[in-house]
Enzyme design. Structure first.
Site: not given
Length: 314
Positions: A93, A169
């Site tokens: 990510c 994230h």
């Protein structure tokens, strides 16, 4: 190294040299330590920001199973006119967020041949296939993994999140076609946050970030924000600003040193050092050993002072 993707740190030096490793030119990252509009405008042009955060307990990952996100609106039609890729593999990510900014600002930036080819190849594909193409790119994966911190204990390709893990994230915010978008590979579509241009991006993105942070308890401080900006050396060279050029040279030297350290596993070295220290202590005796330690500390302090002075003079 295995065929998986390893975790990378949210660090301006890591992301800047990751970009350069992929062939992009004329951009770098700067860390933001406060949500201050003036600070962000001083870095202009700001092409986008990358935000690292911890998932809230029980959070529906980016609203994937919801009709609308908690803030903003899904824009499913925008996918055809921008780069948006679904995240199809764990640990990718950070690089995916980086590319979400870079490839959507390709008219303003020099992508280099490899990323230009990748963008052109994936431009007509749906987001899930784009994500597969990204995950299967040997160049992108290898470059990403070259900045992963070495660990002799954890195989990142086998890492799985449990309910007790802290899961973090990366997502990106960038203006595209007159709209501020939140680009999250775990979301079903880009999230629109209203009208925005490159010039108004700092004032448009900060309220969105503030609302996102406000969802967390006031004790939560584990956030990180870095901005993709124009390489400051470009303007500095144009106007002959030697102070900025020297400051940027020192910054990049420090980044190169830190990135080099990330690539090495020092566990073996530390183990051997501990053995030698113990052996020296047993051989020399307690009093001589303590004297040796104090002498080593004094020499280290003197060397650090010498290096500091040399750095200022240079």
């Amino acid at each position: 190294m295995s065929g998986g993707w390893n975790t990378v740190e949210s660090d301006a030096g890591v992301f800047t040299y990751l970009l350069e490793g992929l062939g992009a030119k004329g951009v770098q990252f700067e860390e933001l330590f406060a949500l201050d509009e003036d600070d962000l405008y001083r870095l202009s042009p700001v092409y986008g920001v990358i935000f690292l955060f911890k998932y809230l307990s029980g959070d529906d990952k980016a609203g994937k199973n919801s009709k609308q996100p908690e803030d903003g609106e899904y824009d499913f039609e925008a996918v055809e006119n921008m780069f948006f890729a679904a995240q199809t593999i764990q640990n990718a990510c950070g690089t995916q967020a980086l590319l979400s900014v870079l490839l959507n600002q390709s008219d303003k930036l020099a992508l280099g041949p490899h990323l230009t080819e990748f963008k052109d190849f994936t431009s007509g594909l749906p987001s899930d296939i784009r994500g597969e193409c990204l995950s299967n790119s040997e160049l992108i994966r290898t470059t990403h993994n070259s900045f992963a911190r070495a660990s002799p204990f954890v195989d990142e390709t086998q890492r799985t999140a449990t309910g007790d893990d802290d899961v973090y994230h990366f997502i990106a915010y960038t203006p595209v076609n007159g709209t501020l978008y939140e680009l999250d590979g775990l979301a079903p579509a880009p999230i629109s946050h209203g009208p925005c241009t490159l010039e108004t991006f700092p004032s448009a993105v900060l309220p969105v970030l503030q609302r996102r942070i406000a969802r967390y308890p006031t004790t939560e401080i584990r956030f990180n924000l870095i901005a993709m900006v124009q390489d400051p050396r470009i303007n500095a060279r144009a106007i002959g600003d030697m102070d900025t050029l020297q400051a940027e040279a020192r910054k990049r030297d420090a980044w190169r040193w830190e990135n080099a350290l990330r690539r090495h596993n020092f566990v073996g070295f530390v183990g051997e050092l501990a053995k030698e220290v113990t052996r020296a202590k047993l051989t020399a005796g307690e009093s001589e050993y303590e004297s040796w330690i104090e002498g080593a500390k004094a020499r280290t302090k003197s060397q650090r002072e010498t290096n500091r002075k040399r750095g200022i003079e240079e």
